[in-house]
Write an enzyme that holds these catalytic residues in place. Structure first.
Site, PDB file in Angstrom:
ATOM      1  N   TYR A  62       0.824  -1.474  -0.233  1.00 20.30           N
ATOM      2  CA  TYR A  62       0.131   0.168   0.019  1.00 20.30           C
ATOM      3  C   TYR A  62       0.715   1.213   0.016  1.00 20.30           C
ATOM      4  O   TYR A  62       1.545   1.325   1.129  1.00 20.30           O
ATOM      5  CB  TYR A  62      -0.810   0.048   0.922  1.00 20.30           C
ATOM      6  CG  TYR A  62      -2.001  -1.151   1.168  1.00 20.30           C
ATOM      7  CD1 TYR A  62      -2.346  -1.782   0.368  1.00 20.30           C
ATOM      8  CD2 TYR A  62      -2.720  -1.438   2.360  1.00 20.30           C
ATOM      9  CE1 TYR A  62      -3.267  -2.836   0.458  1.00 20.30           C
ATOM     10  CE2 TYR A  62      -3.310  -2.165   2.631  1.00 20.30           C
ATOM     11  CZ  TYR A  62      -3.715  -3.044   1.640  1.00 20.30           C
ATOM     12  OH  TYR A  62      -4.971  -3.931   1.608  1.00 20.30           O
ATOM     13  N   SER A 217     -21.982   3.625   0.418  1.00 14.93           N
ATOM     14  CA  SER A 217     -22.094   4.652   1.341  1.00 14.93           C
ATOM     15  C   SER A 217     -22.373   6.101   0.381  1.00 14.93           C
ATOM     16  O   SER A 217     -22.864   7.379   1.000  1.00 14.93           O
ATOM     17  CB  SER A 217     -20.834   5.274   2.072  1.00 14.93           C
ATOM     18  OG  SER A 217     -19.969   5.417   1.118  1.00 14.93           O
TER      19      SER A 217
END
Length: 332
Positions: A62, A217
């Protein structure tokens, strides 16, 4: 808000430790969804720990190590309060391009030589290959991690995005505490073949993508640098259809006085006591909304109503692109 002391912990599988029922995923704090605010990221990690979160997830790839260094900075004085889960094996070029996976025993041990340095720790709590390396037997990969447990560098072994056969073969070598896999209202395929195996073997689920990378969301693509540019569900031809799903979910949530994000998280929590959602909150506000889902109680009738309103096959587009779907062991 419910206090941490009042929240029932969940067991990380039959052989793992008890953890807070929601895990913090840190991937989005290293640019995967567009630019991130580092001070806000650090504040969010600290707020999660203050709220009682005990499991924090990262990957050595990451941000090409940035995420581990960020987490190391955040945990400098809080190491004893959390368990750190690290994925390894994904190969990336200097420009960020994905080059494949390497889970050979030598690669396992090489990766483990660097992660503790970036994190500022002397051991990794849960170590897992990010994907199945098709060129390496899972027994060899798990066996190498087991060697690192004996040497004191790792505490537990986890898996990620693998299917039933691989899970059974891995468990025959060493106990596995959890499988990290995408699972949400619109990504329910693990329920049929994978979850029964996990139940049989006493392995927990650390479920990522519970909000389908922000789709549920109402979050939208942030443009260049946002990994969602590569995901079919965010493509123009699919997004309009998927926003109708979000609208249905929002309608049910409004009826309960909560947000659709909280409803989606509460649904995942209600499906099994062995499911620990990994939520990629990037801000304190997102974290606060996430933790409030722990206060939501769903009856079996409400769960049925939610799944009727949002059927398992409702989403337009697959969760990964065609190539990834073809090579994912969990999809075979």
């Amino acid at each position: 808000m419910t206090t941490a002391s009042a929240i029932q912990p969940r067991k990380l599988g039959r052989t793992g430790p008890a953890v807070f029922p929601i895990s913090l995923g840190c991937m989005g704090m290293s640019g995967m969804y567009g630019p991130a605010d580092e001070p806000e990221s650090l504040a969010t990690i600290h707020a999660a720990i203050d709220a009682g979160v005990t499991l924090i997830d990262t990957g050595d790839f990451y941000g090409m190590g940035h995420n581990e260094m960020l987490l190391g900075q955040a945990l400098r004085f809080f190491r004893e309060k959390v368990l750190i889960s690290v994925k390894f094996g994904a190969q990336r070029a200097p420009d960020g391009a994905w080059l494949g996976y390497d889970a050979r025993p030598a690669a396992v041990k090489t990766a483990l030589a660097y992660s503790p340095k970036r994190l500022g720790v002397d051991h990794i709590d849960i170590y897992r290959p990010a994907r199945l390396d098709p060129n390496v037997p899972i027994e060899d990969t798990v066996g190498a991690i087991a060697d690192m447990i004996k040497a004191g560098y790792v505490r537990y072994i986890g898996l990620s995005e693998v299917g039933p056969e691989t899970i059974r073969r891995a468990t025959a070598v060493h106990p596995i505490v959890d499988l990290q896999i995408e699972y949400s209202l619109i990504s329910r395929s693990p329920e049929s073949k994978i979850f029964p195996v996990l139940d049989d073997l006493g392995i927990a689920v650390t479920a990522y993508g519970v909000l389908s990378r922000g789709l549920l969301s109402g979050s939208t693509n942030r443009g260049q640098g946002d990994i969602r540019n590569r995901f079919p569900r965010f493509a123009d031809q699919n997004l309009a259809q998927n926003q109708k799903i979000v609208a249905r979910l929002a309608e049910i949530a409004t009826g309960k006085g909560i947000t659709q994000s909280q409803l989606a998280i509460a649904w995942a929590l209600a499906k099994s006591p062995f499911i620990i959602p990994v939520i990629g909150a990037r801000t304190c506000a997102q974290l606060s909304e996430t933790l409030a889902a722990l206060e939501v109680r769903l009856t079996s009738e409400e769960i049925t109503a939610i799944e009727t309103a949002v059927p398992a096959d409702a989403a337009a587009g697959t969760r990964y692109d065609a190539h990834q779907m073809q090579v994912l062991d969990s999809e075979k």
